[in-house]
Design an enzyme around this catalytic site. Structure first.
Site, PDB file in Angstrom:
ATOM      1  N   GLU A 169      72.640  57.266  17.137  1.00 36.24           N
ATOM      2  CA  GLU A 169      73.050  57.893  15.883  1.00 36.24           C
ATOM      3  C   GLU A 169      71.807  58.266  15.073  1.00 36.24           C
ATOM      4  O   GLU A 169      71.523  57.724  14.014  1.00 36.24           O
ATOM      5  CB  GLU A 169      73.998  56.930  15.149  1.00 36.24           C
TER       6      GLU A 169
ATOM      7  N   GLU B  42      79.594  56.511   7.697  1.00 31.60           N
ATOM      8  CA  GLU B  42      79.479  57.364   8.881  1.00 31.60           C
ATOM      9  C   GLU B  42      79.057  58.735   8.385  1.00 31.60           C
ATOM     10  O   GLU B  42      79.816  59.403   7.687  1.00 31.60           O
ATOM     11  CB  GLU B  42      80.820  57.482   9.615  1.00 31.60           C
TER      12      GLU B  42
ATOM     13  N   HIS C  18      73.261  51.441  15.843  1.00 31.16           N
ATOM     14  CA  HIS C  18      73.653  52.128  17.080  1.00 31.16           C
ATOM     15  C   HIS C  18      72.596  53.163  17.434  1.00 31.16           C
ATOM     16  O   HIS C  18      72.309  54.073  16.646  1.00 31.16           O
ATOM     17  CB  HIS C  18      75.017  52.806  16.920  1.00 31.16           C
TER      18      HIS C  18
ATOM     19  N   HIS D 196      75.655  54.886   9.787  1.00 27.95           N
ATOM     20  CA  HIS D 196      76.011  55.255  11.164  1.00 27.95           C
ATOM     21  C   HIS D 196      76.342  56.740  11.191  1.00 27.95           C
ATOM     22  O   HIS D 196      76.314  57.422  10.182  1.00 27.95           O
ATOM     23  CB  HIS D 196      77.243  54.458  11.621  1.00 27.95           C
TER      24      HIS D 196
HETATM   25 ZN   LIG Z   1      77.627  53.510  14.822  1.00 26.42          ZN
END
Ligand SMILES: [Zn+2]
Ligand SMILES: *[C@@H]1O[C@H](CO)[C@@H](O)[C@H](O)[C@H]1NC(C)=O
Length: 460
Positions: A183, A396, A180, A317
Site C-alpha cells: 500500500e 484507507e 501492509h 492503509h
Molecule cells: Zn492495508
C-alpha cells in the site's frame, strides 16, 4: 554428483528464487456480487485458486478485485461465464501498470524537500535517508527514533516532531504507515505529513503540528515494503519464515512466507476476518503478537501512553477511501463498545467533508463491518482497547479500485493534500469536543453522545 555440481545447482536455485516476480499478462477483474449466491461464487473462485483477491473478504455490493494469471485466464473466464457472473477487466496487464507506477511520466514539480519528492514512490532506503536528513536539518524539533527491528532485522524507523520541547504537559499523536507492504500511497502520504508538520506556513497545519508531539512511522513493515520493490510488487504481509509450507496448487509457496501484521495484534485475535492458514494474505500468525513488528508497535505505544495525553492514533492503509472507526470485529449493535463511537464518528465525518471540498473525493465513515467487512487483530483496534486513545482510526486512502494498490504517482500529492485537509478539520473538532483536556465540557459532551446512543438503541 560432485560438490562443484551441487554448489552450481544451489547457485542457480538462489538466483532463480531471487528473481523478481513478473505480472506480465496478469489481468485484474472486477466483480460486484449482487446476492449471496454470487458471494459464494467468489468463495469458489478463491477455493479453486483461479485468482488472487486484492480484497480480504467479500460481501454483497462490495467491489471484489481478482488478479488472474495468464495461464488461469481461460478457466477463470469459463467459470464466471458458466456461473453467469458479470465481470469487467479493471487492469488489462498488471505488469504494465506496475512499470508505469515506478516510472511515472510526470513533469518534475517543485514538490520536493531535501532529497525526497512526491512525484514518485520511494523505497525504504530513500525514506530512511530522508528521515536522517530531517533530523540534521531540524535538530531542535525533529529526532529520528527506532521502535524495534523486523523479522529480517531491519530498523523500524520513524520521527518524533515536537515544536515545543519546553512544554511539560504534552499531547501526543501517533501515525502508523504501511503496515501492509504493497500500500505504497500510505508511505507517500505519511512522509508528506511529516514534511508539512516540519515546514508548512499554513497556520492551521502549523497549529496541528505544534499542538502535539508527533510520533510518525512511514513504514512499520520494512521487510514487506522492501520486498515489494525487490521481489513481488503485490506483497502484503511481513516476511516471517515461521509458517512456510507447501501451498495448494495455484498459490505460490512463497505466499506462506509471512504474517498479516494487521491481524496479529492481541485483541480479538483470529476471531473474524482473519485466517489460520499461512497460504493466505490474512494469516494472523501462529499466535497473537508472534511478530517482532507488532510487538515493537505495541511496546512503543505503551511507553507513549505514559508520557502525556495520548489523543491520536491513525493508521494509514489503502485503498477504498474510508475512515474506519473501532472496533472492527463488531456489527452496528456493538458500536458503543469503544466508549466514544459518537465522538469519533462526528470527528471523522467532518474530516471527510473537508477532504471532499478540494477535489470531490468521497470517503465513507463507519465501523469496518459496515463500510468494508469485519476483521480482528488489527493495530488500531488494539491501541483503542489497550489505552483508550480517544481518536483512533484506520484510514484507507485512494482510490476506489480503479488502480487500487497501483495508484499512479501523479495522485500522490492530491491524495496527500486532501488527507491533510481532513486531519486539520478532524483536529478542529477533536479540540471542540473536548479531547485536548479532560475538561468538564468535554466529559459532558461525551456523556450526552453515549446517552443519546443508548437511547437510540433502546427505542429504535
Ligand atoms: Zn492495508
Ligand atoms: C483453522 O481454521 C479452520 C476453520 O477456519 C479450522 O477448521 C481448523 O481446525 C483450524 N486449524 C487450526 C490448526 O487451528
Amino acid at each position: 554428483m560432485n560438490l562443484t555440481n551441487i554448489i552450481f545447482i544451489f547457485t542457480i536455485l538462489a538466483v532463480v528464487s531471487a528473481v523478481k516476480k513478473t505480472y506480465d499478462g496478469y489481468s485484474l477483474y472486477k466483480i460486484i456480487p449482487k446476492d449471496d449466491s454470487e458471494v459464494n461464487v467468489l468463495e469458489e473462485i478463491k477455493q479453486k485458486n483461479l485468482g488472487e483477491f486484492w480484497s480480504d473478504d467479500f460481501k454483497v455490493g462490495l467491489d471484489a478485485k481478482i488478479m488472474v494469471a495468464p495461464e488461469k485466464r481461460d478457466e477463470f473466464v469459463q467459470y464466471i461465464t458458466n456461473e453467469n457472473i458479470e465481470a469487467t477487466v479493471a487492469i488489462e496487464d498488471i505488469q504494465t501498470a506496475i512499470n508505469r507506477q515506478l516510472n511515472p511520466d510526470v513533469i518534475r514539480t517543485s514538490q520536493s524537500y531535501l532529497s525526497y519528492s512526491w512525484s514518485e514512490y520511494h523505497n525504504l532506503n530513500a525514506i530512511y535517508t530522508w528521515l536522517d536528513e530531517l533530523q540534521t536539518n531540524h535538530p531542535d524539533i525533529a529526532k529520528t527514533v527506532v521502535m524495534g527491528q523486523s523479522v529480517e532485522n531491519r530498523d523500524i524507523k520513524g520521527i518524533v516532531i515536537n515544536h515545543h520541547p519546553e512544554r511539560e504537559n504534552k499531547r501526543i499523536g501517533m501515525i502508523e504507515g504501511t503496515l501492509h507492504a504493497r500500500e505504497w500511497i500510505s508511505a507517500a502520504t505519511v512522509t508528506w505529513i511529516i514534511k508539512e508538520f516540519l515546514t508548512s506556513d499554513d497556520p492551521e497545519i502549523r497549529a496541528l503540528a505544534e499542538n502535539f508531539e508527533w510520533h510518525i512511522f512511514p513504514v512499520v513493515n520494512p521487510d514487506g515494503y522492501s520486498y515489494t520493490f525487490t521481489d513481488n510488487r503485490m506483497w502484503r504481509k511481513n516476511r516471517s519464515p515461521a509458517s512456510i509450507k507447501t501451498c495448494p496448487e495455484g498459490t505460490d509457496d512463497d505466499m506462506s512466507h509471512g504474517v498479516d501484521l494487521n491481524r496479529n495484534f492481541d485483541f480479538q485475535w483470529l476471531t473474524v476476518g482473519a485466517s489460520n492458514d499461512s497460504c493466505t494474505n490474512t494469516f494472523a500468525g501462529p499466535t497473537a503478537f508472534s511478530e517482532p513488528e507488532t510487538r515493537a508497535i505495541a511496546q512503543y505505544v505503551g511507553t507513549l501512553n505514559e508520557q502525556g495525553e495520548f489523543v491520536y492514533y491513525i493508521a494509514f492503509h489503502s485503498y477504498t477511501q474510508l475512515i474506519i472507526i473501532p472496533y472492527s470485529h463488531v456489527q452496528s449493535d456493538g458500536s458503543l463498545l469503544s466508549g466514544n463511537y459518537g465522538d469519533m464518528y462526528e470527528i471523522a465525518i467532518r474530516g471527510a467533508d473537508a477532504l471532499r471540498k478540494r477535489y470531490g473525493t468521497t470517503y465513507r465513515v463507519g465501523l469496518s463491518a459496515n463500510v468494508m467487512y469485519p476483521m480482528s487483530g488489527t493495530s488500531f483496534d488494539w491501541v483503542k482497547h489497550a489505552y483508550n486513545v480517544p481518536v483512533t482510526y484506520l484510514m484507507e486512502l485512494r482510490d476506489l479500485g480503479e488502480f487500487g494498490f497501483l495508484l499512479p504517482a501523479n495522485q500522490i500529492i492530491p491524495t496527500a493534500l486532501e488527507t491533510m485537509d481532513a486531519l486539520v478539520e478532524m483536529d478542529r473538532n477533536t479540540e471542540k469536543i473536548g479531547y485536548y483536556h479532560a475538561s468538564a465540557s468535554g466529559m459532558f459532551y461525551s456523556m450526552t453522545v453515549v446517552l443519546a446512543g443508548v437511547f437510540v438503541v433502546l427505542f429504535h
